[in-house]
Design a protein around this motif. Structure first.
Motif, PDB file in Angstrom:
ATOM      1  N   ASN A  65     -35.733   4.699 -29.279  1.00 45.91           N
ATOM      2  CA  ASN A  65     -36.798   5.450 -28.617  1.00 45.91           C
ATOM      3  C   ASN A  65     -36.218   6.819 -28.292  1.00 45.91           C
ATOM      4  O   ASN A  65     -35.715   7.060 -27.190  1.00 45.91           O
ATOM      5  CB  ASN A  65     -37.253   4.720 -27.353  1.00 45.91           C
ATOM      6  N   PHE A  66     -36.303   7.729 -29.244  1.00 44.70           N
ATOM      7  CA  PHE A  66     -35.556   8.986 -29.200  1.00 44.70           C
ATOM      8  C   PHE A  66     -36.040   9.896 -28.080  1.00 44.70           C
ATOM      9  O   PHE A  66     -37.238  10.119 -27.899  1.00 44.70           O
ATOM     10  CB  PHE A  66     -35.668   9.701 -30.542  1.00 44.70           C
ATOM     11  N   SER A  67     -35.071  10.415 -27.360  1.00 42.92           N
ATOM     12  CA  SER A  67     -35.332  11.402 -26.318  1.00 42.92           C
ATOM     13  C   SER A  67     -34.416  12.592 -26.549  1.00 42.92           C
ATOM     14  O   SER A  67     -33.183  12.431 -26.541  1.00 42.92           O
ATOM     15  CB  SER A  67     -35.069  10.807 -24.926  1.00 42.92           C
ATOM     16  N   PRO A  68     -34.980  13.804 -26.788  1.00 48.12           N
ATOM     17  CA  PRO A  68     -34.123  14.980 -27.008  1.00 48.12           C
ATOM     18  C   PRO A  68     -33.164  15.237 -25.853  1.00 48.12           C
ATOM     19  O   PRO A  68     -32.059  15.738 -26.058  1.00 48.12           O
ATOM     20  CB  PRO A  68     -35.135  16.123 -27.161  1.00 48.12           C
ATOM     21  N   ILE A  87     -44.978  12.257 -43.502  1.00 48.20           N
ATOM     22  CA  ILE A  87     -43.847  12.377 -42.572  1.00 48.20           C
ATOM     23  C   ILE A  87     -43.934  13.697 -41.814  1.00 48.20           C
ATOM     24  O   ILE A  87     -43.740  13.744 -40.590  1.00 48.20           O
ATOM     25  CB  ILE A  87     -42.511  12.280 -43.337  1.00 48.20           C
ATOM     26  N   PHE A  88     -44.230  14.772 -42.537  1.00 51.74           N
ATOM     27  CA  PHE A  88     -44.287  16.085 -41.892  1.00 51.74           C
ATOM     28  C   PHE A  88     -45.434  16.155 -40.887  1.00 51.74           C
ATOM     29  O   PHE A  88     -45.260  16.625 -39.766  1.00 51.74           O
ATOM     30  CB  PHE A  88     -44.458  17.178 -42.945  1.00 51.74           C
ATOM     31  N   ARG A  89     -46.603  15.677 -41.309  1.00 46.19           N
ATOM     32  CA  ARG A  89     -47.783  15.792 -40.461  1.00 46.19           C
ATOM     33  C   ARG A  89     -47.728  14.824 -39.275  1.00 46.19           C
ATOM     34  O   ARG A  89     -47.978  15.207 -38.135  1.00 46.19           O
ATOM     35  CB  ARG A  89     -49.039  15.529 -41.295  1.00 46.19           C
ATOM     36  N   ILE A 127     -43.318  14.973 -37.773  1.00 45.77           N
ATOM     37  CA  ILE A 127     -42.745  16.203 -37.225  1.00 45.77           C
ATOM     38  C   ILE A 127     -43.777  16.997 -36.421  1.00 45.77           C
ATOM     39  O   ILE A 127     -43.533  17.367 -35.279  1.00 45.77           O
ATOM     40  CB  ILE A 127     -42.147  17.065 -38.356  1.00 45.77           C
ATOM     41  N   SER A 128     -44.937  17.258 -37.043  1.00 46.35           N
ATOM     42  CA  SER A 128     -45.948  18.080 -36.366  1.00 46.35           C
ATOM     43  C   SER A 128     -46.437  17.440 -35.075  1.00 46.35           C
ATOM     44  O   SER A 128     -46.701  18.142 -34.089  1.00 46.35           O
ATOM     45  CB  SER A 128     -47.139  18.323 -37.304  1.00 46.35           C
ATOM     46  N   GLU A 129     -46.570  16.122 -35.047  1.00 44.67           N
ATOM     47  CA  GLU A 129     -47.048  15.431 -33.856  1.00 44.67           C
ATOM     48  C   GLU A 129     -45.907  14.949 -32.954  1.00 44.67           C
ATOM     49  O   GLU A 129     -46.152  14.289 -31.950  1.00 44.67           O
ATOM     50  CB  GLU A 129     -47.931  14.247 -34.255  1.00 44.67           C
ATOM     51  N   GLY A 130     -44.663  15.268 -33.332  1.00 42.20           N
ATOM     52  CA  GLY A 130     -43.524  14.928 -32.476  1.00 42.20           C
ATOM     53  C   GLY A 130     -43.076  13.485 -32.533  1.00 42.20           C
ATOM     54  O   GLY A 130     -42.264  13.054 -31.712  1.00 42.20           O
ATOM     55  N   ASN A 131     -43.558  12.712 -33.522  1.00 42.12           N
ATOM     56  CA  ASN A 131     -43.136  11.310 -33.663  1.00 42.12           C
ATOM     57  C   ASN A 131     -41.905  11.232 -34.567  1.00 42.12           C
ATOM     58  O   ASN A 131     -41.962  10.739 -35.692  1.00 42.12           O
ATOM     59  CB  ASN A 131     -44.274  10.466 -34.247  1.00 42.12           C
ATOM     60  N   GLU A 163     -39.230   9.463 -34.464  1.00 40.93           N
ATOM     61  CA  GLU A 163     -38.778   8.117 -34.817  1.00 40.93           C
ATOM     62  C   GLU A 163     -39.593   7.565 -35.979  1.00 40.93           C
ATOM     63  O   GLU A 163     -39.045   6.946 -36.903  1.00 40.93           O
ATOM     64  CB  GLU A 163     -38.903   7.179 -33.618  1.00 40.93           C
ATOM     65  N   MET A 164     -40.917   7.778 -35.936  1.00 43.00           N
ATOM     66  CA  MET A 164     -41.792   7.296 -36.999  1.00 43.00           C
ATOM     67  C   MET A 164     -41.470   7.985 -38.324  1.00 43.00           C
ATOM     68  O   MET A 164     -41.394   7.347 -39.375  1.00 43.00           O
ATOM     69  CB  MET A 164     -43.255   7.538 -36.633  1.00 43.00           C
ATOM     70  N   GLY A 165     -41.296   9.294 -38.255  1.00 50.28           N
ATOM     71  CA  GLY A 165     -40.962  10.046 -39.473  1.00 50.28           C
ATOM     72  C   GLY A 165     -39.653   9.598 -40.076  1.00 50.28           C
ATOM     73  O   GLY A 165     -39.535   9.461 -41.301  1.00 50.28           O
ATOM     74  N   THR A 166     -38.650   9.354 -39.224  1.00 52.86           N
ATOM     75  CA  THR A 166     -37.354   8.872 -39.720  1.00 52.86           C
ATOM     76  C   THR A 166     -37.487   7.490 -40.333  1.00 52.86           C
ATOM     77  O   THR A 166     -36.859   7.188 -41.359  1.00 52.86           O
ATOM     78  CB  THR A 166     -36.339   8.837 -38.570  1.00 52.86           C
ATOM     79  N   ALA A 167     -38.304   6.637 -39.721  1.00 51.33           N
ATOM     80  CA  ALA A 167     -38.513   5.288 -40.252  1.00 51.33           C
ATOM     81  C   ALA A 167     -39.148   5.330 -41.634  1.00 51.33           C
ATOM     82  O   ALA A 167     -38.728   4.605 -42.547  1.00 51.33           O
ATOM     83  CB  ALA A 167     -39.399   4.479 -39.292  1.00 51.33           C
ATOM     84  N   VAL A 168     -40.149   6.196 -41.804  1.00 49.39           N
ATOM     85  CA  VAL A 168     -40.803   6.325 -43.120  1.00 49.39           C
ATOM     86  C   VAL A 168     -39.824   6.879 -44.141  1.00 49.39           C
ATOM     87  O   VAL A 168     -39.753   6.411 -45.287  1.00 49.39           O
ATOM     88  CB  VAL A 168     -42.050   7.229 -43.020  1.00 49.39           C
TER      89      VAL A 168
END
Length: 312
Positions: free
Chosen positions: A56-59, A269-271, A274-278, A280-285
């Motif tokens: 659960n990534f937190s910057p 992944i980008f939309r 990254i764009s929506e700040g998810n 973790e989801m983008g990395t998983a995909v």
């Protein structure tokens, strides 16, 4: 004890042979050092970031300080309908590019190789190579201009023969993606095959002519077998990238109207990631698609090995 001595001698001989080969080709290894360093810095060092897919990534806490959540993000992504639509689109678009674009580069290389006038051959090579050096931002601008409903030259040329709606009809949009990708990359892909064709001995063609072979028979008996190893390697590399790629092209051309046909994993992944700040989801995909690409690469390599053994 004699047995251990012999093993030690064998290891010593192997070590000496390795050092001799290393010294003999020292300049080649020196040339490799910058590439290896860059690969370690920009390819392998960032790989630890894939653990974001399991956290659960937190910057604020950073990658290592964020709490583990296991496969929760994968379960969330797999439950999203748009993900599976993007997955299907990725496979369809890349398979079409492979089936249509891959042999096109081979055919173009053979056609260019058949030109005997040097200046004309070099001119054709330059013309077909140039599009590769244009970015997709530039190419997309050209496509928008060519298919503009008011001033586009290609739109005016094709619209009398078909109901043209490139940026509103998903199937027409995918067809445009395939054609534009081939136009941009076919010349660059032909370079490797031209190099392979230039390495074929003229004696083989002369011997086949003496046997009475025509041009078509020469292609199947001489040209194709000689460039088959190159084709195999290129095919393995292309199959290994079936799940992914094409982000620059599609992102600069698509719109919400054609998401159903053109949204691929990279744009998803980008939309969504990254764009929506998810993140973790983008990395998983991204991890999911890369794992599939690895299996496809190994599968393609195995199939090519089996074919080569059968032919051998």
């Amino acid at each position: 004890s004699i047995f251990l001595i012999k093993i030690g001698d064998k290891e010593s001989i192997q070590k000496n042979d390795f050092l001799i080969e290393l010294y003999r080709h020292k300049f080649f290894y020196l040339i490799l050092i910058p590439a290896i360093v860059l690969l370690l810095i920009f390819a392998y060092r960032p790989m630890y970031g894939v653990v974001i897919a399991f956290k659960n990534f937190s910057p604020r806490k950073g990658i290592m300080g964020s709490p583990w959540v296991g496969f929760d993000h994968f379960e969330t992504v797999f439950s999203i309908e748009m993900f599976w639509q993007a997955f299907e689109n990725t496979i369809v678009i890349n398979i079409l590019k492979l089936v249509i674009g891959f042999p096109t580069s081979i055919i173009l290389a053979i056609m260019i190789n058949a030109i005997h006038t040097k200046w004309f051959k070099n001119t054709i090579q330059t013309i077909v190579y140039l599009p590769h050096f244009l970015s997709w931002v530039v190419v997309s601008g050209m496509i928008f201009s060519l298919f503009d409903e008011r001033t586009g030259s290609l739109y005016k040329l094709l619209s009398p023969f078909m109901n043209l709606n490139i940026f509103g009809d998903g199937k027409q949009f995918v067809a445009m993606l395939i054609v534009s990708d081939i136009w941009k990359e076919v010349g660059w892909g032909a370079i490797i095959y031209l190099a392979a064709l230039s390495g074929i001995s003229a004696d083989l063609y002369e011997a086949s002519e003496l046997d009475g072979a025509n041009a078509i028979q020469q292609f199947f008996s001489v040209t194709l077998p000689q460039i088959l190893p190159t084709i195999s390697i290129m095919l393995i590399l292309r199959v290994g990238g079936l799940i992914g790629g094409g982000f620059d092209q599609i992102y600069n051309l698509y719109n919400t109207t054609v998401y159903e046909y053109a949204d691929v994993l990279d744009t998803f992944i980008f939309r969504y990631g990254i764009s929506e700040g998810n993140f973790e989801m983008g990395t998983a995909v991204g991890l999911f698609s890369n794992i599939i690409n690895i299996f496809l690469l190994l599968f393609a390599n195995k199939v090519v090995d089996i074919i080569n053994k059968v032919e051998g």
